[in-house]
Design an enzyme around this catalytic site. Structure first.
Site, PDB file in Angstrom:
ATOM      1  CG  ASN A  86       9.516  -0.882   1.133  1.00  0.00           C
ATOM      2  OD1 ASN A  86       9.138  -1.924   1.649  1.00  0.00           O
ATOM      3  ND2 ASN A  86       9.046  -0.479  -0.105  1.00  0.00           N
ATOM      4  CG  ASP A 114      11.637   8.649  -2.030  1.00  0.00           C
ATOM      5  OD1 ASP A 114      10.794   8.095  -2.419  1.00  0.00           O
ATOM      6  OD2 ASP A 114      12.653   9.250  -2.746  1.00  0.00           O
ATOM      7  CG  LEU A 157       3.414   4.158   3.759  1.00  0.00           C
ATOM      8  CD1 LEU A 157       4.731   4.333   4.517  1.00  0.00           C
ATOM      9  CD2 LEU A 157       2.103   3.764   4.749  1.00  0.00           C
ATOM     10  CB  SER A 209      16.682  -3.030  -3.071  1.00  0.00           C
ATOM     11  OG  SER A 209      17.143  -3.335  -4.558  1.00  0.00           O
ATOM     12  N   GLY A 254       8.300   8.687  -3.436  1.00  0.00           N
ATOM     13  CA  GLY A 254       8.142   8.034  -4.733  1.00  0.00           C
ATOM     14  C   GLY A 254       7.889   6.701  -4.733  1.00  0.00           C
ATOM     15  CG  ASP A 298       9.391   0.453  -4.664  1.00  0.00           C
ATOM     16  OD1 ASP A 298       9.266   0.209  -3.480  1.00  0.00           O
ATOM     17  OD2 ASP A 298       8.820  -0.192  -5.493  1.00  0.00           O
ATOM     18  NE  ARG A 340      -3.951  -0.807   1.043  1.00  0.00           N
ATOM     19  CZ  ARG A 340      -4.883  -1.338   0.408  1.00  0.00           C
ATOM     20  NH1 ARG A 340      -5.236  -0.829  -0.922  1.00  0.00           N
ATOM     21  NH2 ARG A 340      -5.463  -2.382   0.884  1.00  0.00           N
ATOM     22  CG  HIS A 357      11.522  -3.308  -4.560  1.00  0.00           C
ATOM     23  ND1 HIS A 357      10.062  -3.044  -4.731  1.00  0.00           N
ATOM     24  CD2 HIS A 357      12.084  -3.641  -5.821  1.00  0.00           C
ATOM     25  CE1 HIS A 357       9.817  -3.420  -5.937  1.00  0.00           C
ATOM     26  NE2 HIS A 357      10.862  -3.764  -6.418  1.00  0.00           N
TER      27      HIS A 357
END
Ligand code: GRF
Length: 204
Positions: A106, A140, A92, A135, A142, A144, A90, A108
């Site tokens: 995060n 931020d 944010l 990763s 954007g 990923d 989701r 990925h």
């Protein structure tokens, strides 16, 4: 001791790995709470480890902002030093990211900036690349696009389908995540500096 909140949407296998790492008295971080945006299967791991959890169901809110405000309020109850998105499927709201940045990271399942977004594994397969990766990034506003904290290459095998490839990526994601959290906890990795360096790079 670094206190960590983990947010999930799915099975929470990466969360479980972090819970197992944090159960070692020598590991310098503790998970204080697990949150989810739905009735996620992975909440069972929190229960097994005796860690409190909360759910803020996205569907029950009128807007992303309203959902994010409640998520923010729930997180603040636990005052974590770090928020880990571990399979939170989701986006944010910007207000929440701004509030927690740079203390929000995060994982990925691709070698960013290659294959960002919700289908990183599928997109790598569709592109026919010989290798993809895993990763850990700073979050931020954007999709990923945050500064990369750790990453590793993983080969794509001829017989890989999305599930098989993802299952080979996840153990690497877990190892990277556990190591990044450890380095943040020991002060070896300064997220403020990583954010500043990342912004300087993207501005140049
Ligand atoms: C991870 O690959 C994560 O990066 C991706 O979803 C997976 C989470 O799996 N977005 P799990 O819920 O930890 O099993």
């Amino acid at each position: 001791m670094l206190s960590v909140a983990v947010l999930i949407s799915g099975t929470g296998s990466n969360l479980r790995a972090l819970l197992e790492a944090a159960a070692d008295p020598d590991y310098p971080a503790r998970i204080v709470v697990v949150g989810a945006d739905r009735d996620a299967e992975g909440l069972a791991h929190a229960e097994q480890f005796g860690i409190p959890s909360f759910t803020v169901p996205y569907a029950q809110f009128d807007s992303r902002e309203a959902w994010g405000a409640e998520l923010d309020a729930q997180l603040k109850v636990w005052r974590p030093d770090l928020v880990v998105l571990s399979g939170l499927m989701r986006l944010l709201p910007a207000s929440l990211v701004t509030e927690w940045s740079p203390r929000i990271i995060n994982t990925h399942p691709a070698y960013l900036p290659e294959f960002p977004g919700a289908h990183g594994v599928r997109d790598a397969l569709a592109a026919g690349v010989a290798q993809t990766g895993a990763s850990v990034i700073l979050v931020d506003n954007g999709v990923d696009t945050g500064p990369i904290l750790a990453q590793e290459r993983i080969p794509v095998l001829p017989d890989d389908d999305e599930h098989a490839l993802h299952e080979r990526i996840k153990p690497v994601e877990r190892r990277l995540l556990i190591d990044v959290v450890r380095r943040v906890a020991t002060g070896e990795l300064d997220l403020g500096a990583a954010a500043a360096a990342g912004h300087a790079t993207s501005a140049s």
